[in-house]
Design a protein around this motif. Structure first.
Motif, PDB file in Angstrom:
ATOM      1  N   LEU A   1       0.837  -1.199   0.000  1.00  0.00           N
ATOM      2  CA  LEU A   1       0.000   0.000   0.000  1.00  0.00           C
ATOM      3  C   LEU A   1       0.872   1.249   0.000  1.00  0.00           C
ATOM      4  O   LEU A   1       0.589   2.217  -0.730  1.00  0.00           O
ATOM      5  CB  LEU A   1      -0.919  -0.008   1.222  1.00  0.00           C
ATOM      6  CG  LEU A   1      -1.823   1.224   1.380  1.00  0.00           C
ATOM      7  CD1 LEU A   1      -2.755   1.372   0.183  1.00  0.00           C
ATOM      8  CD2 LEU A   1      -2.617   1.142   2.682  1.00  0.00           C
ATOM      9  N   ALA A   2       1.928   1.240   0.801  1.00  0.00           N
ATOM     10  CA  ALA A   2       2.817   2.401   0.860  1.00  0.00           C
ATOM     11  C   ALA A   2       3.390   2.721  -0.512  1.00  0.00           C
ATOM     12  O   ALA A   2       3.308   3.872  -0.979  1.00  0.00           O
ATOM     13  CB  ALA A   2       3.940   2.140   1.866  1.00  0.00           C
ATOM     14  N   TYR A   3       3.963   1.738  -1.174  1.00  0.00           N
ATOM     15  CA  TYR A   3       4.581   1.996  -2.476  1.00  0.00           C
ATOM     16  C   TYR A   3       3.554   2.410  -3.523  1.00  0.00           C
ATOM     17  O   TYR A   3       3.847   3.235  -4.396  1.00  0.00           O
ATOM     18  CB  TYR A   3       5.384   0.778  -2.932  1.00  0.00           C
ATOM     19  CG  TYR A   3       6.719   0.669  -2.231  1.00  0.00           C
ATOM     20  CD1 TYR A   3       7.808   1.420  -2.659  1.00  0.00           C
ATOM     21  CD2 TYR A   3       6.878  -0.140  -1.124  1.00  0.00           C
ATOM     22  CE1 TYR A   3       9.026   1.355  -2.006  1.00  0.00           C
ATOM     23  CE2 TYR A   3       8.089  -0.220  -0.455  1.00  0.00           C
ATOM     24  CZ  TYR A   3       9.162   0.528  -0.900  1.00  0.00           C
ATOM     25  OH  TYR A   3      10.363   0.478  -0.243  1.00  0.00           O
ATOM     26  N   GLN A   4       2.347   1.862  -3.435  1.00  0.00           N
ATOM     27  CA  GLN A   4       1.291   2.268  -4.361  1.00  0.00           C
ATOM     28  C   GLN A   4       0.921   3.739  -4.191  1.00  0.00           C
ATOM     29  O   GLN A   4       0.491   4.386  -5.146  1.00  0.00           O
ATOM     30  CB  GLN A   4       0.050   1.395  -4.144  1.00  0.00           C
ATOM     31  CG  GLN A   4       0.223  -0.040  -4.608  1.00  0.00           C
ATOM     32  CD  GLN A   4      -0.834  -0.971  -4.035  1.00  0.00           C
ATOM     33  OE1 GLN A   4      -1.698  -0.551  -3.255  1.00  0.00           O
ATOM     34  NE2 GLN A   4      -0.770  -2.238  -4.404  1.00  0.00           N
ATOM     35  N   LEU A   5       1.134   4.266  -2.977  1.00  0.00           N
ATOM     36  CA  LEU A   5       0.784   5.654  -2.673  1.00  0.00           C
ATOM     37  C   LEU A   5       1.983   6.598  -2.727  1.00  0.00           C
ATOM     38  O   LEU A   5       1.852   7.783  -2.414  1.00  0.00           O
ATOM     39  CB  LEU A   5       0.149   5.723  -1.275  1.00  0.00           C
ATOM     40  CG  LEU A   5      -1.166   4.959  -1.104  1.00  0.00           C
ATOM     41  CD1 LEU A   5      -1.599   4.980   0.362  1.00  0.00           C
ATOM     42  CD2 LEU A   5      -2.254   5.544  -1.998  1.00  0.00           C
ATOM     43  N   GLY A   6       3.156   6.080  -3.101  1.00  0.00           N
ATOM     44  CA  GLY A   6       4.342   6.924  -3.166  1.00  0.00           C
ATOM     45  C   GLY A   6       4.993   7.160  -1.824  1.00  0.00           C
ATOM     46  O   GLY A   6       5.621   8.202  -1.596  1.00  0.00           O
ATOM     47  N   ILE A   7       4.879   6.186  -0.919  1.00  0.00           N
ATOM     48  CA  ILE A   7       5.402   6.285   0.439  1.00  0.00           C
ATOM     49  C   ILE A   7       6.413   5.165   0.657  1.00  0.00           C
ATOM     50  O   ILE A   7       6.252   4.070   0.118  1.00  0.00           O
ATOM     51  CB  ILE A   7       4.247   6.139   1.459  1.00  0.00           C
ATOM     52  CG1 ILE A   7       3.186   7.223   1.225  1.00  0.00           C
ATOM     53  CG2 ILE A   7       4.759   6.189   2.892  1.00  0.00           C
ATOM     54  CD1 ILE A   7       1.861   6.937   1.915  1.00  0.00           C
ATOM     55  N   PHE A   8       7.448   5.425   1.444  1.00  0.00           N
ATOM     56  CA  PHE A   8       8.419   4.375   1.757  1.00  0.00           C
ATOM     57  C   PHE A   8       8.885   4.502   3.210  1.00  0.00           C
ATOM     58  O   PHE A   8       8.882   5.593   3.775  1.00  0.00           O
ATOM     59  CB  PHE A   8       9.619   4.416   0.815  1.00  0.00           C
ATOM     60  CG  PHE A   8      10.371   5.724   0.806  1.00  0.00           C
ATOM     61  CD1 PHE A   8      11.406   5.958   1.708  1.00  0.00           C
ATOM     62  CD2 PHE A   8      10.058   6.719  -0.110  1.00  0.00           C
ATOM     63  CE1 PHE A   8      12.104   7.161   1.713  1.00  0.00           C
ATOM     64  CE2 PHE A   8      10.736   7.927  -0.117  1.00  0.00           C
ATOM     65  CZ  PHE A   8      11.771   8.153   0.786  1.00  0.00           C
ATOM     66  N   PRO A   9       9.290   3.377   3.836  1.00  0.00           N
ATOM     67  CA  PRO A   9       9.813   3.431   5.208  1.00  0.00           C
ATOM     68  C   PRO A   9      11.311   3.742   5.206  1.00  0.00           C
ATOM     69  O   PRO A   9      12.052   3.273   4.346  1.00  0.00           O
ATOM     70  CB  PRO A   9       9.551   2.015   5.723  1.00  0.00           C
ATOM     71  CG  PRO A   9       9.676   1.156   4.503  1.00  0.00           C
ATOM     72  CD  PRO A   9       9.162   1.993   3.353  1.00  0.00           C
ATOM     73  N   TRP A  10      11.729   4.512   6.202  1.00  0.00           N
ATOM     74  CA  TRP A  10      13.154   4.867   6.304  1.00  0.00           C
ATOM     75  C   TRP A  10      13.406   5.300   7.747  1.00  0.00           C
ATOM     76  O   TRP A  10      12.933   6.340   8.176  1.00  0.00           O
ATOM     77  CB  TRP A  10      13.465   6.001   5.323  1.00  0.00           C
ATOM     78  CG  TRP A  10      14.921   6.356   5.200  1.00  0.00           C
ATOM     79  CD1 TRP A  10      16.002   5.571   5.497  1.00  0.00           C
ATOM     80  CD2 TRP A  10      15.443   7.597   4.719  1.00  0.00           C
ATOM     81  NE1 TRP A  10      17.166   6.250   5.232  1.00  0.00           N
ATOM     82  CE2 TRP A  10      16.846   7.492   4.745  1.00  0.00           C
ATOM     83  CE3 TRP A  10      14.865   8.772   4.260  1.00  0.00           C
ATOM     84  CZ2 TRP A  10      17.680   8.528   4.351  1.00  0.00           C
ATOM     85  CZ3 TRP A  10      15.691   9.807   3.863  1.00  0.00           C
ATOM     86  CH2 TRP A  10      17.071   9.682   3.904  1.00  0.00           C
ATOM     87  N   PHE A  11      14.127   4.481   8.499  1.00  0.00           N
ATOM     88  CA  PHE A  11      14.353   4.769   9.909  1.00  0.00           C
ATOM     89  C   PHE A  11      15.562   3.983  10.383  1.00  0.00           C
ATOM     90  O   PHE A  11      15.960   2.995   9.764  1.00  0.00           O
ATOM     91  CB  PHE A  11      13.125   4.385  10.742  1.00  0.00           C
ATOM     92  CG  PHE A  11      12.770   2.914  10.668  1.00  0.00           C
ATOM     93  CD1 PHE A  11      13.151   2.035  11.669  1.00  0.00           C
ATOM     94  CD2 PHE A  11      12.065   2.416   9.584  1.00  0.00           C
ATOM     95  CE1 PHE A  11      12.851   0.683  11.596  1.00  0.00           C
ATOM     96  CE2 PHE A  11      11.741   1.060   9.500  1.00  0.00           C
ATOM     97  CZ  PHE A  11      12.135   0.197  10.500  1.00  0.00           C
ATOM     98  N   GLU A  12      16.160   4.405  11.471  1.00  0.00           N
ATOM     99  CA  GLU A  12      17.285   3.692  12.062  1.00  0.00           C
ATOM    100  C   GLU A  12      16.794   2.809  13.200  1.00  0.00           C
ATOM    101  O   GLU A  12      15.658   2.935  13.660  1.00  0.00           O
ATOM    102  CB  GLU A  12      18.350   4.683  12.542  1.00  0.00           C
ATOM    103  CG  GLU A  12      18.999   5.453  11.391  1.00  0.00           C
ATOM    104  CD  GLU A  12      20.136   6.339  11.839  1.00  0.00           C
ATOM    105  OE1 GLU A  12      20.447   6.350  13.048  1.00  0.00           O
ATOM    106  OE2 GLU A  12      20.724   7.024  10.988  1.00  0.00           O
ATOM    107  N   GLY A  13      17.664   1.916  13.652  1.00  0.00           N
ATOM    108  CA  GLY A  13      17.259   0.893  14.599  1.00  0.00           C
ATOM    109  C   GLY A  13      16.658   1.404  15.892  1.00  0.00           C
ATOM    110  O   GLY A  13      15.781   0.766  16.472  1.00  0.00           O
ATOM    111  N   SER A  14      17.104   2.563  16.361  1.00  0.00           N
ATOM    112  CA  SER A  14      16.609   3.100  17.628  1.00  0.00           C
ATOM    113  C   SER A  14      15.302   3.870  17.472  1.00  0.00           C
ATOM    114  O   SER A  14      14.715   4.312  18.468  1.00  0.00           O
ATOM    115  CB  SER A  14      17.658   4.021  18.243  1.00  0.00           C
ATOM    116  OG  SER A  14      17.943   5.107  17.369  1.00  0.00           O
ATOM    117  N   GLN A  15      14.836   4.041  16.241  1.00  0.00           N
ATOM    118  CA  GLN A  15      13.644   4.841  15.985  1.00  0.00           C
ATOM    119  C   GLN A  15      12.425   3.951  15.742  1.00  0.00           C
ATOM    120  O   GLN A  15      12.554   2.783  15.360  1.00  0.00           O
ATOM    121  CB  GLN A  15      13.866   5.715  14.737  1.00  0.00           C
ATOM    122  CG  GLN A  15      14.987   6.726  14.870  1.00  0.00           C
ATOM    123  CD  GLN A  15      15.245   7.459  13.552  1.00  0.00           C
ATOM    124  OE1 GLN A  15      15.211   6.876  12.480  1.00  0.00           O
ATOM    125  NE2 GLN A  15      15.492   8.754  13.659  1.00  0.00           N
TER     126      GLN A  15
END
Length: 208
Positions: free
Chosen positions: A35-49
């Motif tokens: 769903l994220a990629y279909q909407l132009g969204i992607f995850p991006w975070f570091e391990g502590s977040q």
């Protein structure tokens, strides 16, 4: 800023802040990633977040017809010192990407949870890896997401020897027929290969 629970949804990307951060939380399940990629969204975070979801404006992309291959890279490609494959070892590619040292980054955003999630996405047929081999050893490559809509969403690349990731990227583009390669955010490396900024609204039109 929206906080996600286990319900499968995202807020409109127009609600992202000026850096592109849209939402926090949720999970990395295959349905949510799709769903994220279909909407132009992607995850991006570091391990502590917590899980952070992004939809930047502008969006950094490459139109395949604008790919720039330098004279020196053309020579590297002609020398045929490398062998390029697709989907031969997705887990090793994403694992090597997680280990790659990057300027200005102390850690990696490709956490164990991300590796597990994208391996599941690969098993479901939506994530691809491109491998570069030299004398039987994996020396470079990259991975990304393909929803079958003509857009390849690139995620990360690595190189253990000079030019290996460029060979992967250039060979892949020259031998596929995507309308657009999503590079997400600006890098000097990809700009030299022809990537450019477009507005988020224009990018979203390519996802339809």
């Amino acid at each position: 800023m929206q906080f996600l629970n286990q319900d499968l949804w995202f807020p409109p990307v127009s609600q992202a802040n000026e850096d592109g951060l849209l939402a926090i939380g949720g999970d990395l399940s295959v349905p949510r990633l799709l769903l994220a990629y279909q909407l132009g969204i992607f995850p991006w975070f570091e391990g502590s977040q917590p899980i952070l979801w992004w939809s930047p404006d502008p969006r950094f992309v490459l139109f395949p017809e604008n790919l720039k291959v330098s004279k020196s890279m053309k020579q590297v490609l002609r020398n045929a010192d490398f062998t390029v494959s697709i989907n031969q070892n997705f887990n090793q590619v994403i694992t090597e990407c997680s280990k790659a040292k990057r300027n200005g980054q102390a850690g990696t955003w490709i956490t164990d949870s991300m590796i597990m999630a994208y391996n599941e996405l690969h098993k479901a047929g939506y994530a691809k890896s491109v491998e570069v081999w030299q004398e039987g050893e994996l020396v470079g490559g990259f991975y990304g997401v393909d929803l079958g809509n003509g857009v390849f969403c690139g995620e990360s690349m690595f190189a253990k020897v000079s030019n290996a990731s460029k060979v992967a990227f250039i060979t892949f583009i020259q031998n596929t027929d995507y309308q657009l390669i999503d590079c997400q955010v600006y890098t000097n490396h990809l700009e030299r290969l022809g990537a450019e900024d477009i507005s988020r609204d224009v990018f979203l039109e390519y996802l339809k």
